[in-house]
Design a protein around this motif. Structure first.
Motif, short mmCIF file in Angstrom:
data_model
loop_
_atom_site.label_atom_id
_atom_site.label_comp_id
_atom_site.label_asym_id
_atom_site.label_seq_id
_atom_site.Cartn_x
_atom_site.Cartn_y
_atom_site.Cartn_z
N HIS A 283 31.32 41.36 30.87
CA HIS A 283 32.04 40.64 31.92
C HIS A 283 33.42 40.25 31.41
N VAL A 284 34.44 40.53 32.23
CA VAL A 284 35.78 40.01 32.00
C VAL A 284 36.05 39.03 33.13
N PRO A 285 36.27 37.75 32.83
CA PRO A 285 36.33 36.74 33.89
C PRO A 285 37.64 36.69 34.66
N GLY A 286 38.09 37.86 35.11
CA GLY A 286 39.17 37.92 36.07
C GLY A 286 38.60 37.90 37.47
N ALA A 287 39.47 37.97 38.48
CA ALA A 287 39.02 37.95 39.87
C ALA A 287 39.93 38.82 40.71
N TYR A 288 39.33 39.71 41.47
CA TYR A 288 40.10 40.65 42.27
C TYR A 288 39.40 40.92 43.60
N LYS A 289 40.18 41.28 44.58
CA LYS A 289 39.63 41.94 45.74
C LYS A 289 39.47 43.42 45.40
N THR A 290 38.67 44.13 46.21
CA THR A 290 38.41 45.53 45.92
C THR A 290 39.70 46.33 45.79
N SER A 291 40.67 46.04 46.63
CA SER A 291 41.94 46.79 46.61
C SER A 291 42.80 46.47 45.40
N GLU A 292 42.44 45.41 44.66
CA GLU A 292 43.26 44.99 43.52
C GLU A 292 42.73 45.50 42.18
N TRP B 83 28.85 39.88 23.97
CA TRP B 83 29.58 39.70 25.22
C TRP B 83 30.76 40.67 25.17
N ASP B 84 30.71 41.72 25.97
CA ASP B 84 31.75 42.75 25.96
C ASP B 84 32.53 42.71 27.27
N GLU B 85 33.55 43.55 27.36
CA GLU B 85 34.27 43.70 28.61
C GLU B 85 33.33 44.30 29.67
N GLY B 86 33.72 44.16 30.93
CA GLY B 86 32.89 44.70 31.99
C GLY B 86 33.43 44.33 33.36
N THR B 87 32.52 44.01 34.26
CA THR B 87 32.89 43.67 35.62
C THR B 87 33.46 42.25 35.69
N SER B 88 33.96 41.88 36.86
CA SER B 88 34.65 40.60 37.03
C SER B 88 34.11 39.85 38.23
N VAL B 89 34.89 38.87 38.71
CA VAL B 89 34.55 38.16 39.93
C VAL B 89 35.11 38.94 41.10
N SER B 90 34.24 39.38 41.98
CA SER B 90 34.67 40.12 43.17
C SER B 90 34.96 39.12 44.28
N MET B 91 36.23 38.95 44.59
CA MET B 91 36.62 37.91 45.54
C MET B 91 36.23 38.24 46.97
N ASP B 92 36.07 39.53 47.28
CA ASP B 92 35.63 39.88 48.63
C ASP B 92 34.17 40.33 48.64
N GLY B 93 33.41 39.88 47.65
CA GLY B 93 31.98 40.07 47.65
C GLY B 93 31.53 41.46 47.27
N VAL B 94 30.33 41.79 47.68
CA VAL B 94 29.73 43.10 47.43
C VAL B 94 29.44 43.72 48.79
N GLN B 95 30.27 44.65 49.18
CA GLN B 95 30.15 45.26 50.50
C GLN B 95 29.03 46.31 50.53
N PRO B 96 28.27 46.42 51.60
CA PRO B 96 28.40 45.69 52.87
C PRO B 96 27.51 44.45 52.95
N PHE B 97 27.04 43.97 51.81
CA PHE B 97 26.02 42.92 51.82
C PHE B 97 26.59 41.52 52.04
N THR B 98 27.70 41.20 51.40
CA THR B 98 28.27 39.87 51.55
C THR B 98 29.77 39.92 51.27
N LYS B 99 30.49 39.00 51.91
CA LYS B 99 31.92 38.83 51.66
C LYS B 99 32.19 37.61 50.79
N GLN B 100 31.13 36.90 50.43
CA GLN B 100 31.30 35.74 49.56
C GLN B 100 31.66 36.20 48.14
#
Length: 511
Positions: free
Chosen positions: A457-466, A208-225
């Motif tokens: 995965h790093v279990p932080g959470a950000y919007k794309t702008s963050e 389990w290494d560092e990586g992506t996180s929780v995207s709070m504004d989803g995966v654009q343009p597919f979902t904002k969840q």
């Protein structure tokens, strides 16, 4: 069938579906959270900047020494319970071993790193809070390394501390590896740690290494969840050099037939820009899009559901993504970036040779030989006067794609979903967890001989702008820090079980 999918998608788009609302997030209490925040703030104050020119890749070894003294005095239970080894060149990295009770079980390794990238001196005054202050203000912890990735070091140590205090004893051996130079390639830290483990005959169950996180504004343009993204593969890294030649001569009499080095370089550079590698859908991007189908808006969902089922749907979607943005294009094609162009020795001399360096980030399945073939395809009429060579051939194979339906992905997914839960229209729901391709590399690449199951995965959470890793005003949201700690605690606890699939059963029981 494909025409029907496109028609349905277009019709749904015209209907202007209602916007998706972001559900509220549930808290995840963590013991002694105030002290944990203080520790997170403190670790940022150590200027553990990596420098590729330094013999040990440490710009200031004294800062690493100060960090070491603080870690050992702050996380006393960890130092007493786990076997803590100083490893890497000049012992600036860490290998920590929490011995399990069942020796036949392969260890699980968690990876992070203590080094950070430098802060350009000319930008220091632009920071809202000083970059090595660790200031806790305005709802954030501020400073270099808050996102990449001292938060992982603190998260794992805090998780281990709480589990020790709770009397937890793992069946499976758990290891932490914290490198000293991930930001400059990891050759002095992670590479040496991997060699040490290999010399001891250790095989790993998973990483389990560092990586992506929780995207709070989803995966654009597919979902904002909100979507938790877990890297199940990373792109390969390979540079190729294209060298061209010409007779040269005096600059007062340049050739008129396009045979100069400048003309040859210009044509090849134009070809690189005009004809990038073709887009295609391969795992894990293929799996990501399938997973997004039920979350997508009404106009996009039919196209995503057609992936892998309807002829030409994959190719259509790959081309749509390739044209959407640089980030989307990187998921569906091997990228080729011109990083160096050199030619000439004097102002009044036509050069006899010129060189273009092209850095490839390769999709799973593509190889260094693929990069060479791409480069040759750009030569055109200049092929007889050009040579393509591999620069700095990769000393490790490209990481394999970890199965997103297997128990190891299930372990990470369960650890995330137990901590990240939302209030939605159907009541409390865990965050959706999906696989993704990592465009860059991490320290885990050095451990390729020890396991073929790596998740990032790093279990932080950000919007794309963050997403501000390596950037100005890098910071971590305080409101999500306890959930990060909960995720790591879940992950370490689940990793210590004898069977990775146990994690999913524990998650099901919690619902």
């Amino acid at each position: 069938a494909l025409m029907l999918v496109v028609a349905c998608s277009s019709a749904a788009a015209a209907a202007a579906a209602a916007p998706q609302s972001v559900p509220s997030i549930k808290p995840c209490p963590f013991p002694n959270i105030t002290a944990a925040i203080d520790n997170f703030s403190k670790i940022i104050s150590f200027r553990t900047v990596s420098n590729p020119s330094a013999p040990n890749h440490a710009e200031d070894p004294f800062e690493f020494a100060k960090l070491d003294a603080w870690l050992s005095s702050t996380y006393i239970e960890v130092w007493q319970t786990l076997k803590v080894e100083k490893v890497g060149v000049d012992n600036l990295s860490y290998l920590m071993t929490w011995q399990g009770s069942v020796p036949r079980l392969k260890p699980m390794l968690f990876i992070s790193h203590v080094d950070v990238v430098p802060v350009p001196e000319e930008t220091v005054q632009e920071w809202v809070h000083p970059p090595f202050s660790g200031a806790v203000a305005d709802g954030f912890i501020w400073g270099r390394g808050t996102q990449d990735v001292k938060v992982g070091v603190i998260g794992l140590l805090e998780a281990a501390t709480v589990l020790i205090r709770e009397g937890y004893s793992p069946k499976r051996t758990i290891m932490f590896a914290f490198g000293q130079d991930e930001e400059v390639g990891g050759s002095m830290g992670a590479a040496k740690t991997a060699e040490l483990l290999l010399s001891r005959g250790i095989e790993l169950e998973m990483i389990w290494d560092e990586g992506t996180s929780v995207s709070m504004d989803g995966v654009q343009p597919f979902t904002k969840q909100p979507v938790a993204l877990v890297g199940t593969a990373e792109k390969g890294y390979q540079s190729v050099q294209i060298t061209v030649s010409s007779p040269g001569g005096h600059s007062s009499k340049p050739p008129i037939d396009g045979s100069s080095v400048g003309s040859r370089l210009g044509r090849i550079l134009t070809a690189i820009s005009a004809s990038p590698p073709s887009p295609k859908l391969v795992p894990p991007t293929l799996d990501l899009l399938k997973g997004l189908a039920p979350l997508a808006s009404a106009w996009m969902s039919p196209l995503l559901m057609a992936v892998g089922l309807v002829p030409y749907a994959d190719n259509l979607l790959a081309h749509i993504m390739a044209a959407a943005s640089a980030e989307a294009a990187a998921l569906v094609r091997s990228t080729a970036a011109v990083t160096k162009v050199t030619a000439g020795i004097a102002d009044n001399v036509l050069p006899q040779t010129g060189m273009i360096n092209v850095n490839f980030r390769l999709l799973p399945g593509d190889t260094p030989d693929t990069a060479v073939e791409y480069a040759k395809s750009w030569l055109g009429r200049d092929s007889p006067f050009a040579n393509v060579t591999i620069a700095h051939k990769m000393n490790k194979p490209q990481a394999k794609v970890t199965d997103a339906t297997g128990p190891h992905f299930g372990l990470v997914k369960a650890a995330i979903q137990l901590a990240w839960r939302f209030d939605g229209p159907q009541g409390e729901q865990p965050v959706n967890v999906l696989p993704i391709l990592m465009p860059g590399g991490t320290d885990s690449g050095h451990y390729w001989r020890l396991t073929n199951k790596t998740l990032r995965h790093v279990p932080g959470a950000y919007k794309t702008s963050e997403h501000l890793a390596h950037g100005l005003n890098e910071r971590f949201p305080v409101e999500h820090f306890s959930r990060l700690l909960c995720t790591y605690r879940n992950g370490v606890r689940f990793a210590g079980q004898g069977d990775p699939s146990t994690a999913e059963h524990l998650l099901a029981q919690s619902r």
